[in-house]
Design a protein around this motif. Structure first.
Motif, PDB file in Angstrom:
ATOM      1  N   ARG A  14       0.861  -1.183   0.000  1.00 21.18           N
ATOM      2  CA  ARG A  14       0.000   0.000   0.000  1.00 21.18           C
ATOM      3  C   ARG A  14       0.898   1.233   0.000  1.00 21.18           C
ATOM      4  NH1 ARG A  14      -5.495  -1.215   1.720  1.00 21.18           N
ATOM      5  NH2 ARG A  14      -5.742   0.998   2.177  1.00 21.18           N
ATOM      6  N   ILE A  15       0.747   2.071  -1.002  1.00 17.16           N
ATOM      7  CA  ILE A  15       1.626   3.221  -1.202  1.00 17.16           C
ATOM      8  C   ILE A  15       0.829   4.499  -0.971  1.00 17.16           C
ATOM      9  CG2 ILE A  15       3.173   4.383  -2.812  1.00 17.16           C
ATOM     10  CD1 ILE A  15       3.138   1.710  -4.446  1.00 17.16           C
ATOM     11  N   SER A  16       1.117   5.199   0.120  1.00 18.24           N
ATOM     12  CA  SER A  16       0.472   6.485   0.372  1.00 18.24           C
ATOM     13  C   SER A  16       1.160   7.553  -0.465  1.00 18.24           C
ATOM     14  CB  SER A  16       0.563   6.840   1.858  1.00 18.24           C
ATOM     15  OG  SER A  16       0.015   8.131   2.085  1.00 18.24           O
ATOM     16  N   LEU A  17       0.379   8.303  -1.228  1.00 14.53           N
ATOM     17  CA  LEU A  17       0.934   9.323  -2.115  1.00 14.53           C
ATOM     18  C   LEU A  17       0.937  10.704  -1.484  1.00 14.53           C
ATOM     19  CD1 LEU A  17      -0.701   8.302  -5.505  1.00 14.53           C
ATOM     20  CD2 LEU A  17       1.510   7.608  -4.565  1.00 14.53           C
ATOM     21  N   LEU A  67      -2.729   2.428  -4.244  1.00 11.33           N
ATOM     22  CA  LEU A  67      -2.382   3.820  -4.000  1.00 11.33           C
ATOM     23  C   LEU A  67      -3.401   4.421  -3.039  1.00 11.33           C
ATOM     24  CD1 LEU A  67      -1.499   4.856  -7.659  1.00 11.33           C
ATOM     25  CD2 LEU A  67      -0.003   3.888  -5.901  1.00 11.33           C
ATOM     26  N   THR A  68      -2.890   5.011  -1.952  1.00 10.30           N
ATOM     27  CA  THR A  68      -3.756   5.545  -0.917  1.00 10.30           C
ATOM     28  C   THR A  68      -3.314   6.960  -0.564  1.00 10.30           C
ATOM     29  OG1 THR A  68      -2.434   4.792   0.982  1.00 10.30           O
ATOM     30  CG2 THR A  68      -3.963   3.201   0.017  1.00 10.30           C
ATOM     31  N   GLY A  69      -3.888   7.516   0.495  1.00 16.05           N
ATOM     32  CA  GLY A  69      -3.508   8.830   1.003  1.00 16.05           C
ATOM     33  C   GLY A  69      -3.513   8.803   2.514  1.00 16.05           C
ATOM     34  N   GLY A  70      -3.964   9.886   3.135  1.00 12.84           N
ATOM     35  CA  GLY A  70      -4.794  10.990   2.679  1.00 12.84           C
ATOM     36  C   GLY A  70      -5.680  10.654   1.492  1.00 12.84           C
ATOM     37  N   GLU A  71      -5.815  11.640   0.618  1.00 18.83           N
ATOM     38  CA  GLU A  71      -6.632  11.461  -0.583  1.00 18.83           C
ATOM     39  C   GLU A  71      -5.713  11.432  -1.798  1.00 18.83           C
ATOM     40  OE1 GLU A  71      -8.750  10.888  -3.593  1.00 18.83           O
ATOM     41  OE2 GLU A  71      -9.552  10.569  -1.575  1.00 18.83           O
ATOM     42  N   PRO A  72      -5.484  10.259  -2.384  1.00 20.59           N
ATOM     43  CA  PRO A  72      -4.493  10.125  -3.451  1.00 20.59           C
ATOM     44  C   PRO A  72      -4.792  10.933  -4.699  1.00 20.59           C
ATOM     45  CG  PRO A  72      -5.800   8.133  -3.250  1.00 20.59           C
ATOM     46  CD  PRO A  72      -6.123   8.973  -2.060  1.00 20.59           C
ATOM     47  N   LEU A  73      -6.074  11.250  -4.959  1.00 22.62           N
ATOM     48  CA  LEU A  73      -6.391  11.998  -6.162  1.00 22.62           C
ATOM     49  C   LEU A  73      -5.970  13.466  -6.056  1.00 22.62           C
ATOM     50  CD1 LEU A  73      -9.839  10.547  -7.265  1.00 22.62           C
ATOM     51  CD2 LEU A  73      -7.526   9.700  -7.672  1.00 22.62           C
ATOM     52  N   LEU A  74      -5.537  13.888  -4.866  1.00 21.73           N
ATOM     53  CA  LEU A  74      -4.975  15.225  -4.703  1.00 21.73           C
ATOM     54  C   LEU A  74      -3.520  15.293  -5.146  1.00 21.73           C
ATOM     55  CD1 LEU A  74      -6.308  16.235  -1.150  1.00 21.73           C
ATOM     56  CD2 LEU A  74      -7.068  17.164  -3.340  1.00 21.73           C
ATOM     57  N   ARG A  75      -2.883  14.146  -5.326  1.00 18.51           N
ATOM     58  CA  ARG A  75      -1.466  14.125  -5.679  1.00 18.51           C
ATOM     59  C   ARG A  75      -1.289  14.591  -7.130  1.00 18.51           C
ATOM     60  NH1 ARG A  75       3.669  11.878  -3.657  1.00 18.51           N
ATOM     61  NH2 ARG A  75       5.075  12.284  -5.399  1.00 18.51           N
TER      62      ARG A  75
END
Length: 334
Positions: A14-17, A67-75
């Motif tokens: 699991r990769i936090s972006l 792919l994770t975050g926080g919110e990954p689509l903010l990356r």
């Protein structure tokens, strides 16, 4: 170096972006929490992530990535990063976990980049309850998330998974309505037990509801059976009688699955940890990379941690899943 082969193969990263989010969900980032975000220059760059995948994780047997975050689509550049990971020959599975707020605009580009699996948080079907859970002020964002879900469905994401954290007194009365989403569509609705990570006050006042109690409600209403569809993670998967989709239960509080855990977690600032609930033994991969430590040496360090994970899992199970952690769920990328 040969790939480690513990009883439970550890092959899922699991990769936090990013450790930031455009929501402030009560189970993840409680209001008033003093969050110390990583500086952007401390995030792993896209090139560093890809370098670690190619030279460290894939040679150790990792083939599944989320792919994770926080919110990954903010990356920034998320579509390009998805494309690069999807094109790695060894990638067997690539998924994203998102709150769905930005998904209506990004679903098509992500699909075209090679993404096929997506998990979307949907903790309520009621706009007011939803806003209460995600925090913040102003208009409800429920419609934006629902539009993202519908767009992802039309684009062709399959399976489309909806994650529900069940909180007593807030959304537990919606269990049947949320489960019903799996009847007419091939959607996977997953109920997640509320955990005390970064939300001790709310957890102490609300407590949590065990998965079996939720299953009993659904069983009494429709009847359920064990599903032949299995996920990549710890969910126990069932199916409502006659339903097209499935319902899953992630029971980290009541039905410890440490002995089945097959994943490692990489934070946005490059900390690799073997367990969501325990920071002991984590490795700072970003510092090693930027200090010029040879990738072969980094790979050896990671291999040691991977091989130690079954013992860590055993200790966590024996201790009743209690751990040492200083970060909230959004900062861990859980």
């Amino acid at each position: 170096m040969t790939s480690p082969n513990p009883p439970n193969r550890i092959d899922y990263l699991r990769i936090s972006l990013i450790d930031r989010c455009n929501f402030q969900c009560v189970y993840c980032m409680p209001e008033g929490a003093d969050l110390q975000y990583a500086l952007k220059e401390h995030w792993l760059t896209h090139d560093e992530i890809l370098q670690l995948l190619r030279e460290v994780f894939i040679p150790l047997g990792f083939t599944r990535f989320r792919l994770t975050g926080g919110e990954p689509l903010l990356r920034p550049g998320i579509v390009e990063l998805v494309r690069a990971i999807a094109q790695l020959p060894q990638t067997e599975d690539l998924a994203i976990t998102t709150n769905g707020f930005l998904l209506a605009d990004l679903a098509q580009p992500l699909y075209e980049a090679g993404l096929r699996r997506i998990n979307i948080s949907l903790d309520s079907l009621n706009a007011e309850t939803f806003q209460q859970i995600i925090g913040g002020r102003g208009r409800s964002r429920w419609q934006d998330v629902w539009r993202g879900i519908q767009t992802a469905h039309k684009v062709g994401f399959s399976p489309l998974k909806l994650n529900v954290v069940v909180i007593p007194g807030i959304n537990d009365h919606e269990v049947l309505d949320l489960a019903a989403l799996s009847i007419e569509q091939e959607w996977h609705v997953r109920f997640i037990e509320f955990m005390p990570i970064g939300n001790d006050t709310l957890f102490g006042s609300k407590g949590w509801i065990d998965s079996e109690s939720i299953r009993a409600q659904i069983r009494d209403r429709w009847g359920i059976k064990t599903s032949s569809i299995k996920g990549n993670g710890p969910a126990d998967v069932f199916q409502i009688t006659g339903a097209k989709g499935t319902i899953g239960f992630i029971s980290q509080m009541s039905e410890c699955f440490c002995d089945r855990c097959n994943r490692m977690r990489l934070s946005a600032d490059g900390l690799l940890r073997p367990c969501l609930l325990n920071e002991n033994g984590q490795i700072d991969l970003r510092t090693s990379l930027r200090n010029g430590i040879p990738l072969s040496k980094i790979r050896e360090q990671v291999a040691v941690l991977v091989n130690e994970k079954p013992e860590i899992n055993f200790k966590m199970r024996e201790s009743g899943v209690t751990g040492a952690y200083s970060r909230t769920m959004s900062q861990i990328g859980g």
